[in-house]
Scaffold this active site. Structure first.
Site, PDB file in Angstrom:
ATOM      1  N   GLU A  46       0.638  -1.479  -0.267  1.00  0.00           N
ATOM      2  CA  GLU A  46      -0.488   0.116  -0.008  1.00  0.00           C
ATOM      3  C   GLU A  46       0.639   1.415   0.048  1.00  0.00           C
ATOM      4  OE1 GLU A  46      -2.115  -3.196   2.696  1.00  0.00           O
ATOM      5  OE2 GLU A  46       0.153  -2.383   1.774  1.00  0.00           O
ATOM      6  N   CYS A  71      -2.373  -3.671   7.521  1.00  0.00           N
ATOM      7  CA  CYS A  71      -2.012  -4.159   8.654  1.00  0.00           C
ATOM      8  C   CYS A  71      -2.382  -2.928   9.411  1.00  0.00           C
ATOM      9  CB  CYS A  71      -0.162  -4.434   9.230  1.00  0.00           C
ATOM     10  SG  CYS A  71       0.739  -2.691   8.591  1.00  0.00           S
ATOM     11  N   ALA A 150      13.436 -37.139  -5.556  1.00  0.00           N
ATOM     12  CA  ALA A 150      14.056 -37.612  -6.921  1.00  0.00           C
ATOM     13  C   ALA A 150      14.520 -39.813  -6.208  1.00  0.00           C
ATOM     14  CB  ALA A 150      15.201 -37.224  -8.136  1.00  0.00           C
ATOM     15  N   THR A 196      22.094 -37.112   4.891  1.00  0.00           N
ATOM     16  CA  THR A 196      22.401 -36.685   3.614  1.00  0.00           C
ATOM     17  C   THR A 196      24.319 -35.702   3.563  1.00  0.00           C
ATOM     18  OG1 THR A 196      20.360 -36.899   3.454  1.00  0.00           O
ATOM     19  CG2 THR A 196      21.541 -35.348   1.793  1.00  0.00           C
ATOM     20  N   GLU A 282      14.893 -32.290   1.781  1.00  0.00           N
ATOM     21  CA  GLU A 282      15.664 -32.664   1.095  1.00  0.00           C
ATOM     22  C   GLU A 282      16.448 -34.018   1.435  1.00  0.00           C
ATOM     23  OE1 GLU A 282      17.425 -30.835  -2.499  1.00  0.00           O
ATOM     24  OE2 GLU A 282      16.238 -28.727  -2.684  1.00  0.00           O
TER      25      GLU A 282
END
Length: 338
Positions: A46, A71, A150, A196, A282
């Site tokens: 805004e 807000c 994947a 990982t 992931e």
């Protein structure tokens, strides 16, 4: 309002944990100004729209369209509702009510008390979809969770034992890798487990696309990961979730939690307290399955490549029957929304 949503979209990946907001000012049925929230801590939509017009512009016959309730509190910027009132707008049209407890209808109430005509709920579902992470975070008190992995055509996530060359373990094509980096730039954080980091030594950055690096969250229960791991690089913030005590460094924050009591929800509650609004996971099968079993996910994004591994580490078993299916290069992408 649809134009306001298009403007809001430009802030994706740049404004979290704030919502994406766009604003259009209309006079005599013609759009005369526009603005959007461009970056966290910067002026709201805004303000940018109003400031694009001359300082002495007469707003008394104007309608302001904004996809989220203005807000009403002082944060990093003053209340937008106060600015709108001071400019004497005739009407304000709002897409969604803001469910942040700091606002939650107070902005609209302020405008109405000041004599401004307010309409709300305009293309509400479309506007809500844009800021689904923001709404989930404030209404459910947990971050929005995206599972990503994947798998091969025959359902494996990795070879076992690991090949000498990482390239021999890659499943997806270049286009898919670039898309994953784009997703990273759109989310506030990315989460992986200890294995990982040990096996893949990933950076978890957005180096293949332009965009901010997400907060890298690493599960390291016993603080056994080597400090030279690429994930700890100075390219972005790192949050290490552990059960040990350790002092923070310049870019690494250590967060101690209880691993033995409902780990997944304990972690998500902790991330909420740290103002982490969204997380893309992931990790490997163990971490992904822990969230699947707990039912603690909002979306799953599953790539299926063209390779077959014949054996290895099995991918999580997930029903793709009702998934949206897309072709990404030679790969297939399945998107499931809970």
């Amino acid at each position: 309002m649809k134009f306001a949503l298009q403007l809001a979209e430009k802030g994706r990946g740049k404004v979290a944990p704030n919502p994406m907001v766009g604003c259009v000012i209309v006079k005599n049925d013609k759009a005369i100004a526009e603005g959007y929230h461009q970056k966290f801590g910067g002026p709201h939509a805004e303000v940018n729209a109003i400031n694009s017009l001359p300082i002495d512009f007469d707003f008394t016959d104007c309608t302001l369209y904004v996809n989220l309730e203005p807000c009403s509190h002082y944060g990093k910027t003053p209340p937008c509702s106060d600015l709108i009132i001071s400019k004497k707008f005739k009407r304000v049209v709002v897409g969604n009510l803001d469910t942040n407890p700091l606002v939650a209808g107070k902005g609209i109430q302020k405008l109405k008390v000041a004599g401004i005509v307010v309409s709300s709920g305009v293309i509400n579902s479309e506007a809500r979809e844009l800021n689904k992470r923001f709404f989930w975070y404030h209404e459910k008190k947990q971050p929005y969770v995206i599972l990503k992995w994947a798998e091969t055509k025959d359902g494996f996530i990795s070879r076992e034992p690991l090949p000498a060359s990482k390239e021999d373990n890659w499943i997806t094509c270049t286009e898919s890798k670039e898309l994953v980096h784009k997703w990273r730039a759109e989310e506030q954080s990315i989460l992986v487990g200890t294995n990982t980091v040990v096996v893949d030594d990933p950076k978890l950055t957005t180096r293949l696309v332009e965009g901010n690096n997400p907060v890298r969250i690493v599960i390291d229960r016993e603080l056994k990961l080597p400090t030279f791991s690429k994930v700890f690089s100075s390219e972005g913030k790192v949050l290490v979730v552990t059960e040990k005590d350790k002092l923070n460094t310049s870019n690494i924050t250590y967060c101690k939690i209880n691993f033995d009591r409902d780990f997944v929800n304990t972690l998500l509650n902790t991330l909420f307290e740290l103002s982490i609004q969204s997380v893309i996971i992931e990790g490997g099968s163990k971490l992904l399955n822990s969230f699947i079993v707990a039912g603690a996910w909002n979306e799953a994004r599953i790539f299926v490549g063209t390779k077959e591994f014949k054996n290895g580490i099995k991918a999580p078993v997930f029903n793709k029957a009702n998934a949206e299916e897309l072709a990404i290069g030679a790969d297939k992408l399945y998107i499931i929304k809970k």
